[in-house]
Design a protein around this motif. Structure first.
Motif, PDB file in Angstrom:
ATOM      1  N   GLN A  21      80.773  49.344  39.230  1.00  0.00           N
ATOM      2  CA  GLN A  21      80.929  50.413  38.241  1.00  0.00           C
ATOM      3  C   GLN A  21      82.130  51.316  38.536  1.00  0.00           C
ATOM      4  OE1 GLN A  21      77.275  52.640  38.106  1.00  0.00           O
ATOM      5  NE2 GLN A  21      76.056  50.903  37.367  1.00  0.00           N
ATOM      6  N   THR A  22      82.733  51.836  37.470  1.00  0.00           N
ATOM      7  CA  THR A  22      83.736  52.889  37.627  1.00  0.00           C
ATOM      8  C   THR A  22      82.997  54.205  37.868  1.00  0.00           C
ATOM      9  OG1 THR A  22      83.763  53.494  35.280  1.00  0.00           O
ATOM     10  CG2 THR A  22      85.268  51.728  35.983  1.00  0.00           C
ATOM     11  N   ALA A  23      83.723  55.218  38.335  1.00  0.00           N
ATOM     12  CA  ALA A  23      83.099  56.516  38.618  1.00  0.00           C
ATOM     13  C   ALA A  23      82.523  57.135  37.360  1.00  0.00           C
ATOM     14  CB  ALA A  23      84.124  57.447  39.261  1.00  0.00           C
ATOM     15  N   GLU A  24      83.250  57.037  36.228  1.00  0.00           N
ATOM     16  CA  GLU A  24      82.797  57.646  34.984  1.00  0.00           C
ATOM     17  C   GLU A  24      81.559  56.934  34.441  1.00  0.00           C
ATOM     18  OE1 GLU A  24      85.842  56.683  35.651  1.00  0.00           O
ATOM     19  OE2 GLU A  24      86.921  58.591  35.835  1.00  0.00           O
ATOM     20  N   TYR A  25      81.546  55.633  34.545  1.00  0.00           N
ATOM     21  CA  TYR A  25      80.384  54.847  34.099  1.00  0.00           C
ATOM     22  C   TYR A  25      79.184  55.186  34.974  1.00  0.00           C
ATOM     23  CZ  TYR A  25      77.783  50.636  32.614  1.00  0.00           C
ATOM     24  OH  TYR A  25      76.841  49.761  32.117  1.00  0.00           O
ATOM     25  N   THR A  26      79.410  55.266  36.272  1.00  0.00           N
ATOM     26  CA  THR A  26      78.339  55.617  37.212  1.00  0.00           C
ATOM     27  C   THR A  26      77.700  56.946  36.840  1.00  0.00           C
ATOM     28  OG1 THR A  26      79.230  54.383  39.088  1.00  0.00           O
ATOM     29  CG2 THR A  26      77.871  56.283  39.598  1.00  0.00           C
ATOM     30  N   ARG A  27      78.523  57.945  36.611  1.00  0.00           N
ATOM     31  CA  ARG A  27      77.986  59.276  36.288  1.00  0.00           C
ATOM     32  C   ARG A  27      77.198  59.247  34.982  1.00  0.00           C
ATOM     33  NH1 ARG A  27      78.142  64.274  37.809  1.00  0.00           N
ATOM     34  NH2 ARG A  27      79.512  63.763  39.550  1.00  0.00           N
ATOM     35  N   GLU A  61      87.217  51.277  29.735  1.00  0.00           N
ATOM     36  CA  GLU A  61      87.767  51.276  31.092  1.00  0.00           C
ATOM     37  C   GLU A  61      86.876  50.490  32.040  1.00  0.00           C
ATOM     38  OE1 GLU A  61      89.916  51.519  34.388  1.00  0.00           O
ATOM     39  OE2 GLU A  61      90.569  51.936  32.329  1.00  0.00           O
ATOM     40  N   GLN A  62      85.562  50.573  31.843  1.00  0.00           N
ATOM     41  CA  GLN A  62      84.639  49.801  32.685  1.00  0.00           C
ATOM     42  C   GLN A  62      84.865  48.299  32.498  1.00  0.00           C
ATOM     43  OE1 GLN A  62      81.791  50.516  35.086  1.00  0.00           O
ATOM     44  NE2 GLN A  62      82.652  48.473  35.272  1.00  0.00           N
ATOM     45  N   LEU A  63      85.039  47.878  31.268  1.00  0.00           N
ATOM     46  CA  LEU A  63      85.277  46.461  31.001  1.00  0.00           C
ATOM     47  C   LEU A  63      86.607  45.998  31.595  1.00  0.00           C
ATOM     48  CD1 LEU A  63      84.009  46.257  27.309  1.00  0.00           C
ATOM     49  CD2 LEU A  63      82.844  45.415  29.361  1.00  0.00           C
ATOM     50  N   ARG A  64      87.628  46.837  31.489  1.00  0.00           N
ATOM     51  CA  ARG A  64      88.922  46.495  32.090  1.00  0.00           C
ATOM     52  C   ARG A  64      88.806  46.408  33.605  1.00  0.00           C
ATOM     53  NH1 ARG A  64      91.023  49.688  27.666  1.00  0.00           N
ATOM     54  NH2 ARG A  64      90.812  51.612  28.881  1.00  0.00           N
ATOM     55  N   TYR A  65      87.981  47.289  34.178  1.00  0.00           N
ATOM     56  CA  TYR A  65      87.771  47.284  35.631  1.00  0.00           C
ATOM     57  C   TYR A  65      87.085  45.986  36.058  1.00  0.00           C
ATOM     58  CZ  TYR A  65      86.290  48.911  40.255  1.00  0.00           C
ATOM     59  OH  TYR A  65      86.091  49.045  41.610  1.00  0.00           O
ATOM     60  N   LEU A  66      86.146  45.511  35.259  1.00  0.00           N
ATOM     61  CA  LEU A  66      85.483  44.243  35.570  1.00  0.00           C
ATOM     62  C   LEU A  66      86.484  43.089  35.541  1.00  0.00           C
ATOM     63  CD1 LEU A  66      82.121  44.555  33.581  1.00  0.00           C
ATOM     64  CD2 LEU A  66      82.463  44.761  36.057  1.00  0.00           C
TER      65      LEU A  66
END
Length: 282
Positions: free
Chosen positions: A124-130, A189-194
């Motif tokens: 997870q990204t930080a923003e998704y996590t929060r 952004e989460q999908l791009r991070y994956l």
């Protein structure tokens, strides 16, 4: 990050103490009499309710006739088992059982997971996590949310450690990609991070498409942990809203291993999964 997790070391110690006593042919009461303690104390050592002192383990090894390198190794395991991992200071914030999972994850070599609702915490990204934690922590204060976010992000260091980074094989239900956690920009952004993570040789991300229909994972998400030492058997972790479970019975672990194989067989190939992640991010 120290690969030697106190939780995993303790688990190994429990297994070895049980194996050695059973191999000696002695009952707990007989062992207790020889070391000058109670059979309840021996039972607590063997079930993990009490972490024995190194000196107590040394005494038990003398009773079991363990010497040389084998003795030295087990004493080192006992010493590591009594240490505290970095996550210990967050124990009051974490759900019961999750601190044990973190400890096992810290020493695992491979984590295989199926997720039906959200991206697994390690990815997870930080923003998704929060966003996930804020929505699920319906009865927690903001301070608790901050600590949970910190724990989840700290765990991700396992993926980037210089020596033997943790390998992850994740099967994500297609629903995970469609659920806009945190809003459109956070999700994109989460999908791009994956996509970026999938470029790492030790991270595999597969998407289970809606078209796969019914599958073995319909009962929910799970984690399978594999360890570098073959003496440490695989572990299953099941997360619930208020607690986490670590069933260790071999038949349960085998069942989830077969389930994961079924899910992999129905998931899109890696390249197609990455392409789908990229297209949805746009």
């Amino acid at each position: 990050m120290n690969r030697r997790s106190p939780t995993a070391r303790h688990r190994r110690l429990i297994s070895e103490l049980n194996r050695l006593r059973e191999g000696s042919g002695l009952s707990r009461a007989e062992v207790a009499k020889r070391v000058g303690t109670t059979d309840t104390t021996i039972w607590r050592y063997e079930t993990g309710l009490t972490r024995p002192k190194v000196s107590d383990v040394n005494t038990l090894l003398e009773v079991y006739g363990v010497t040389g390198a084998a003795r030295d190794e087990l004493l080192e395991v006992a010493k590591d088992a009594r240490k505290r991992g970095w996550w210990h200071r967050y124990r009051q914030t974490l759900k019961p059982g999750f601190d044990s999972y973190i400890g096992l994850e810290a020493e695992a070599s491979v984590v295989r997971t199926y997720q039906a609702q959200v991206v697994p915490g390690l990815l997870q990204t930080a923003e998704y996590t929060r966003a996930v934690i804020e929505e699920t922590a319906v009865d927690s204060e903001s301070a608790g949310v901050d600590e949970k976010v910190a724990v989840r992000l700290s765990r991700q260091a396992l993926l980037t450690r210089e020596t033997d980074p943790l390998s992850v094989v994740a099967v994500l239900d297609e629903a995970v990609l469609h659920r806009r956690v945190g809003g459109a920009s956070v999700m994109a952004e989460q999908l791009r991070y994956l996509v970026r993570l999938s470029e790492l040789s030790h991270v595999t991300i597969r998407v289970l498409p809606f078209s796969a229909g019914a599958h073995a994972g319909l009962d929910g998400a799970f984690y399978l942990l594999e360890f570098p030492d073959q003496e440490d058997p695989d572990v299953v972790y099941l997360e619930q809203a208020t607690s986490g479970l670590v069933p260790e019975a071999p038949e349960e672990v085998r069942r989830y291993t077969l389930m994961f194989g079924n899910l992999l067989a129905k998931a899109l190939p890696t390249a197609e999964s990455t392409a789908l992640l990229s297209s949805m991010a746009e």
